[in-house]
Design a protein around this motif. Structure first.
Motif, short mmCIF file in Angstrom:
data_model
loop_
_atom_site.label_atom_id
_atom_site.label_comp_id
_atom_site.label_asym_id
_atom_site.label_seq_id
_atom_site.Cartn_x
_atom_site.Cartn_y
_atom_site.Cartn_z
N ARG A 195 4.66 3.85 -7.72
CA ARG A 195 3.23 3.99 -7.45
C ARG A 195 2.45 3.62 -8.71
O ARG A 195 2.61 4.23 -9.76
N GLU A 235 0.81 -1.22 0.00
CA GLU A 235 0.00 0.00 0.00
C GLU A 235 0.85 1.27 0.00
O GLU A 235 0.32 2.36 -0.18
N SER A 236 2.15 1.13 0.22
CA SER A 236 3.06 2.28 0.21
C SER A 236 4.45 1.80 -0.19
O SER A 236 4.74 0.60 -0.17
N GLU A 290 6.00 -0.05 2.67
CA GLU A 290 5.50 -1.42 2.84
C GLU A 290 6.18 -2.36 1.84
O GLU A 290 6.53 -3.50 2.18
N TRP A 321 1.55 0.04 -4.66
CA TRP A 321 2.93 0.21 -5.08
C TRP A 321 3.49 -1.15 -5.47
O TRP A 321 3.10 -2.17 -4.91
N ASP A 330 -3.57 4.69 -6.54
CA ASP A 330 -3.69 5.06 -5.13
C ASP A 330 -3.64 3.81 -4.27
O ASP A 330 -4.40 2.87 -4.48
N GLY A 331 -2.73 3.80 -3.31
CA GLY A 331 -2.64 2.68 -2.37
C GLY A 331 -2.09 1.41 -2.97
O GLY A 331 -2.26 0.34 -2.39
#
Length: 61
Positions: free
Chosen positions: A37, A10-11, A14, A43, A40-41
Motif C-alpha cells: 500500500r 486500487e487494492s 487488483e 497499491w 489510500d487506494g
C-alpha cells in the motif's frame, strides 16, 4: 541492462489480478516486491521479466 516495471491498482487484489493477466498472456514475470500500500487506494508491485532458460535467449539464435 535490467528491466523492471510496476503494476498499480486500487487494492492488493487488483494488483494480483494485473499480475495474473500478464501471466495469462504469456509474460513470465518475477515479483521483486509484492503488492504494498503506497497511499489510500494505491497499491504497487514491482516485477521483472523472467530470464529465458539456457539456449532460449535472443543471443542464442
Amino acid at each position: 541492462m535490467g528491466v523492471r516495471f510496476g503494476v498499480i491498482g486500487e487494492s492488493a487484489a487488483e494488483v494480483e489480478g494485473g499480475l495474473e493477466l500478464l501471466r495469462r498472456h504469456g509474460i513470465a514475470v518475477v515479483v521483486t516486491q509484492p503488492a504494498l500500500r503506497m497511499t489510500d487506494g494505491r497499491w504497487l508491485a514491482r516485477v521483472t521479466p523472467q530470464a529465458p532458460a539456457d539456449g532460449e535467449g535472443l543471443g542464442e539464435r
